[in-house]
Design an enzyme around this catalytic site. Sequence first.
Site, PDB file in Angstrom:
ATOM      1  N   ALA A   1     -12.176  -6.280  13.748  1.00 17.83           N
ATOM      2  CA  ALA A   1     -11.860  -7.718  13.780  1.00 17.83           C
ATOM      3  C   ALA A   1     -10.590  -7.990  12.970  1.00 17.83           C
ATOM      4  O   ALA A   1      -9.721  -8.766  13.390  1.00 17.83           O
ATOM      5  CB  ALA A   1     -13.030  -8.524  13.224  1.00 17.83           C
TER       6      ALA A   1
ATOM      7  N   ARG B   1       0.138   5.667  -1.470  1.00 18.66           N
ATOM      8  CA  ARG B   1      -0.410   6.896  -0.856  1.00 18.66           C
ATOM      9  C   ARG B   1      -0.441   6.744   0.668  1.00 18.66           C
ATOM     10  O   ARG B   1      -0.125   5.672   1.207  1.00 18.66           O
ATOM     11  CB  ARG B   1      -1.800   7.202  -1.401  1.00 18.66           C
ATOM     12  CG  ARG B   1      -2.856   6.226  -0.941  1.00 18.66           C
ATOM     13  CD  ARG B   1      -4.237   6.664  -1.421  1.00 18.66           C
ATOM     14  NE  ARG B   1      -5.266   6.131  -0.542  1.00 18.66           N
ATOM     15  CZ  ARG B   1      -6.566   6.208  -0.787  1.00 18.66           C
ATOM     16  NH1 ARG B   1      -6.996   6.772  -1.883  1.00 18.66           N
ATOM     17  NH2 ARG B   1      -7.441   5.719   0.070  1.00 18.66           N
TER      18      ARG B   1
ATOM     19  N   TYR C   1     -13.562  -3.979  10.382  1.00 21.40           N
ATOM     20  CA  TYR C   1     -12.208  -3.406  10.457  1.00 21.40           C
ATOM     21  C   TYR C   1     -11.538  -3.770  11.784  1.00 21.40           C
ATOM     22  O   TYR C   1     -10.367  -4.181  11.808  1.00 21.40           O
ATOM     23  CB  TYR C   1     -12.327  -1.894  10.295  1.00 21.40           C
ATOM     24  CG  TYR C   1     -11.029  -1.134  10.275  1.00 21.40           C
ATOM     25  CD1 TYR C   1     -10.215  -1.143   9.143  1.00 21.40           C
ATOM     26  CD2 TYR C   1     -10.623  -0.394  11.382  1.00 21.40           C
ATOM     27  CE1 TYR C   1      -9.030  -0.421   9.108  1.00 21.40           C
ATOM     28  CE2 TYR C   1      -9.438   0.332  11.357  1.00 21.40           C
ATOM     29  CZ  TYR C   1      -8.646   0.309  10.223  1.00 21.40           C
ATOM     30  OH  TYR C   1      -7.475   1.022  10.202  1.00 21.40           O
TER      31      TYR C   1
ATOM     32  N   ILE D   1      -4.873   9.125  12.173  1.00 21.23           N
ATOM     33  CA  ILE D   1      -3.880   9.762  11.303  1.00 21.23           C
ATOM     34  C   ILE D   1      -4.621  10.428  10.135  1.00 21.23           C
ATOM     35  O   ILE D   1      -5.511   9.805   9.532  1.00 21.23           O
ATOM     36  CB  ILE D   1      -2.883   8.721  10.724  1.00 21.23           C
ATOM     37  CG1 ILE D   1      -2.278   7.842  11.823  1.00 21.23           C
ATOM     38  CG2 ILE D   1      -1.807   9.402   9.883  1.00 21.23           C
ATOM     39  CD1 ILE D   1      -1.290   8.502  12.726  1.00 21.23           C
TER      40      ILE D   1
ATOM     41  N   ASN E   1       1.151  -2.861   5.345  1.00 22.99           N
ATOM     42  CA  ASN E   1       0.435  -1.602   5.582  1.00 22.99           C
ATOM     43  C   ASN E   1      -0.887  -1.513   4.823  1.00 22.99           C
ATOM     44  O   ASN E   1      -1.797  -0.817   5.271  1.00 22.99           O
ATOM     45  CB  ASN E   1       1.354  -0.433   5.190  1.00 22.99           C
ATOM     46  CG  ASN E   1       0.587   0.858   5.022  1.00 22.99           C
ATOM     47  OD1 ASN E   1       0.254   1.519   6.005  1.00 22.99           O
ATOM     48  ND2 ASN E   1       0.269   1.231   3.785  1.00 22.99           N
TER      49      ASN E   1
ATOM     50  N   VAL F   1      -3.020  -7.368  -2.615  1.00 21.28           N
ATOM     51  CA  VAL F   1      -2.524  -8.198  -1.501  1.00 21.28           C
ATOM     52  C   VAL F   1      -3.511  -9.311  -1.120  1.00 21.28           C
ATOM     53  O   VAL F   1      -3.131 -10.267  -0.444  1.00 21.28           O
ATOM     54  CB  VAL F   1      -2.169  -7.360  -0.249  1.00 21.28           C
ATOM     55  CG1 VAL F   1      -1.050  -6.375  -0.539  1.00 21.28           C
ATOM     56  CG2 VAL F   1      -3.390  -6.650   0.334  1.00 21.28           C
TER      57      VAL F   1
ATOM     58  N   SER G   1      -4.207  -1.240  14.340  1.00 24.12           N
ATOM     59  CA  SER G   1      -4.914   0.014  14.641  1.00 24.12           C
ATOM     60  C   SER G   1      -5.328  -0.018  16.099  1.00 24.12           C
ATOM     61  O   SER G   1      -5.589  -1.103  16.651  1.00 24.12           O
ATOM     62  CB  SER G   1      -6.162   0.125  13.762  1.00 24.12           C
ATOM     63  OG  SER G   1      -7.012   1.140  14.254  1.00 24.12           O
TER      64      SER G   1
ATOM     65  N   GLY H   1       0.832  -1.210   0.000  1.00 26.06           N
ATOM     66  CA  GLY H   1       0.000   0.000   0.000  1.00 26.06           C
ATOM     67  C   GLY H   1       0.855   1.242   0.000  1.00 26.06           C
ATOM     68  O   GLY H   1       0.549   2.224   0.673  1.00 26.06           O
TER      69      GLY H   1
END
Length: 244
Positions: free
Chosen positions: A154, A14, A152, A185, A87, A61, A139, A11
């Site tokens: 999980a 960006r 997300y 972020i 990432n 991925v 995260s 990733g």
Amino acid sequence: MAAEGVVIVTGANRGIGRALARDLAAAGWPIALVGRSLEKLEEARQDLADETSSRCYAADVADWEQVQGVVEAIQGDYASIHGLVNNAGITKDGLLVRMSPENWKAVLDVNLTGTFFLTRSVAPIMMRQRSGRIVNISSVVGLTGNAGQANYAASKAGIVAMTKSVARELGGRGVTCNCVAPGFIETDMTAELPEKVRADMLQRIPLKRLGQVEDLSGAVRFLLSQDAAWITGQTLVVDGGMVM
Ligand code: NAI
């Protein structure tokens, strides 16, 4: 701190991945930038300190064959693989009772299975080398949960548990595996959140500002460095103090 071997960043076209590629290259590592669009990756590669030693590789991925192909190509292009930074990630938020099975699966496929595919492909190489550093971007949501992000959260909690298992399996071969868990972020991923959510978030951050992509570079660089040689299975939270 220049080190031998390439560092793979997924990733990397960006956001956080792009900043990590730039800052890790500045620290002396050649970077293998992995993402879905070769064109965007090439743009990101132009930012790198010594862009000639870094290369771009196109892969989704969440696609096992593509991941295997890319890791094989990287192995052919570089003498050794020093690090892997998993990432790449997506969100498809929604309250549980409205979350479609498709949105559940899409997030798990990229965030968790994608991390597994890269790790699974790179691990045998690192084991043979008897050295390697895997850093997974989790995260704080994977530690606390978050309304509207069951999929997300999980996926990110799964990454923490997978990290500990990989750390236990590969430690004997000199390979470490750790997580960095960012807080809020400012990237494209968070740009669409309503102003009220951002303001609430800010209230909960003791360091009184939202994170910038550069705020993660130090933690990832440290976990890839010789200074972190005896640290494995850990999750380093980088969130301005929001979760403690
Ligand atoms: P972003 O949306 O700007 O970047 C995500 C990157 O992943 C993009 O380069 C995208 O092309 C790539 N990607 C997505 N699906 C892919 C796939 N199937 N195959 C290959 N590449 C794929 O998001 P951001 O904010 O830079 O996030 C990077 C990582 O940091 C993600 O794992 C995210 O979950 C995590 N994170 C971000 C936080 C934030 O506040 N922005 C907080 C906590 C974690």
